[in-house]
Design a protein around this motif. Sequence first.
Motif, PDB file in Angstrom:
ATOM      1  N   LYS A  17       0.621  -1.060   0.355  1.00 53.51           N
ATOM      2  CA  LYS A  17       0.328  -0.423   0.286  1.00 53.51           C
ATOM      3  C   LYS A  17       0.971   1.712   0.021  1.00 53.51           C
ATOM      4  N   ALA A  18       0.444   2.279  -0.505  1.00 54.50           N
ATOM      5  CA  ALA A  18       1.656   3.139  -0.788  1.00 54.50           C
ATOM      6  C   ALA A  18       1.000   4.634  -0.721  1.00 54.50           C
ATOM      7  N   THR A  19       1.619   5.691  -0.084  1.00 56.32           N
ATOM      8  CA  THR A  19       0.996   7.043   0.480  1.00 56.32           C
ATOM      9  C   THR A  19       1.242   7.668  -0.836  1.00 56.32           C
ATOM     10  N   ILE A  20       0.762   8.621  -1.057  1.00 54.84           N
ATOM     11  CA  ILE A  20       0.946   9.385  -2.417  1.00 54.84           C
ATOM     12  C   ILE A  20       1.079  11.258  -2.028  1.00 54.84           C
ATOM     13  N   GLU A  21       1.662  11.195  -1.664  1.00 57.45           N
ATOM     14  CA  GLU A  21       1.350  13.731  -2.076  1.00 57.45           C
ATOM     15  C   GLU A  21       1.347  14.245  -2.991  1.00 57.45           C
ATOM     16  N   ASN A  22       0.912  15.371  -3.010  1.00 56.14           N
ATOM     17  CA  ASN A  22       0.965  16.391  -4.915  1.00 56.14           C
ATOM     18  C   ASN A  22       0.590  15.686  -5.895  1.00 56.14           C
ATOM     19  N   GLY A  23       0.570  14.412  -5.450  1.00 57.12           N
ATOM     20  CA  GLY A  23      -0.286  14.441  -7.189  1.00 57.12           C
ATOM     21  C   GLY A  23       0.537  13.296  -7.261  1.00 57.12           C
ATOM     22  N   ASN A  24       1.847  13.009  -7.067  1.00 53.19           N
ATOM     23  CA  ASN A  24       2.756  11.994  -8.305  1.00 53.19           C
ATOM     24  C   ASN A  24       4.404  11.425  -6.463  1.00 53.19           C
ATOM     25  N   GLU A  25       3.800  12.033  -5.720  1.00 47.80           N
ATOM     26  CA  GLU A  25       5.057  11.951  -4.661  1.00 47.80           C
ATOM     27  C   GLU A  25       4.791  11.081  -3.549  1.00 47.80           C
ATOM     28  N   ILE A  26       5.405   8.981  -4.206  1.00 49.17           N
ATOM     29  CA  ILE A  26       4.662   8.412  -3.414  1.00 49.17           C
ATOM     30  C   ILE A  26       6.285   8.785  -2.146  1.00 49.17           C
ATOM     31  N   THR A  27       5.530   8.654  -0.768  1.00 45.18           N
ATOM     32  CA  THR A  27       6.313   8.988   0.114  1.00 45.18           C
ATOM     33  C   THR A  27       6.311   7.920   1.222  1.00 45.18           C
ATOM     34  N   ASP A  28       6.166   6.697   1.236  1.00 43.37           N
ATOM     35  CA  ASP A  28       5.575   5.549   1.968  1.00 43.37           C
ATOM     36  C   ASP A  28       4.581   4.108   1.302  1.00 43.37           C
ATOM     37  N   LEU A  29       5.799   3.474   1.605  1.00 45.12           N
ATOM     38  CA  LEU A  29       5.292   1.912   1.001  1.00 45.12           C
ATOM     39  C   LEU A  29       5.434   1.104   2.053  1.00 45.12           C
TER      40      LEU A  29
END
Length: 143
Positions: free
Chosen positions: A88-100
Amino acid sequence: MAEDKQNNQEEPENIEITPGTKEFGKMVFRLNNPVNAENVSILNYNGAELEEIQEGVYAQPAFVSDDFNLFFVVTQLIGDDWIVAFSKATIENGNEITDLSDPLPTGEGLNLLGQVSADDANNLLSYFGTLADAKRGEWRLIE
């Protein structure tokens, strides 16, 4: 007689496990060959390509929405076996993957996706079926 046969332990390849069940959540898709720069493109899904995010670990989006993001993670997870898992991924600012998240078994990831989008889960299941038919991998039950 047939009833006795059902009570005996069956060979793993004869067991049918249905997507969406707790048992399916324990399934992993094991690749028949290691992934490398030369063969990584055979695993492309839905126009996306696996990218090596660290040595021996490849990832690509499998499903992205406003509130649920699932990525493929392909690496050696069980001994020398290359496994297609999910994260499961956290995506911020539309395209920045900040956590897997830590890798999830293939079946568990598909079950989670099935709760969000059954059609997308079925498309992914079909993708794995194509890989299995092409002898690129197989489903395995983990204990």
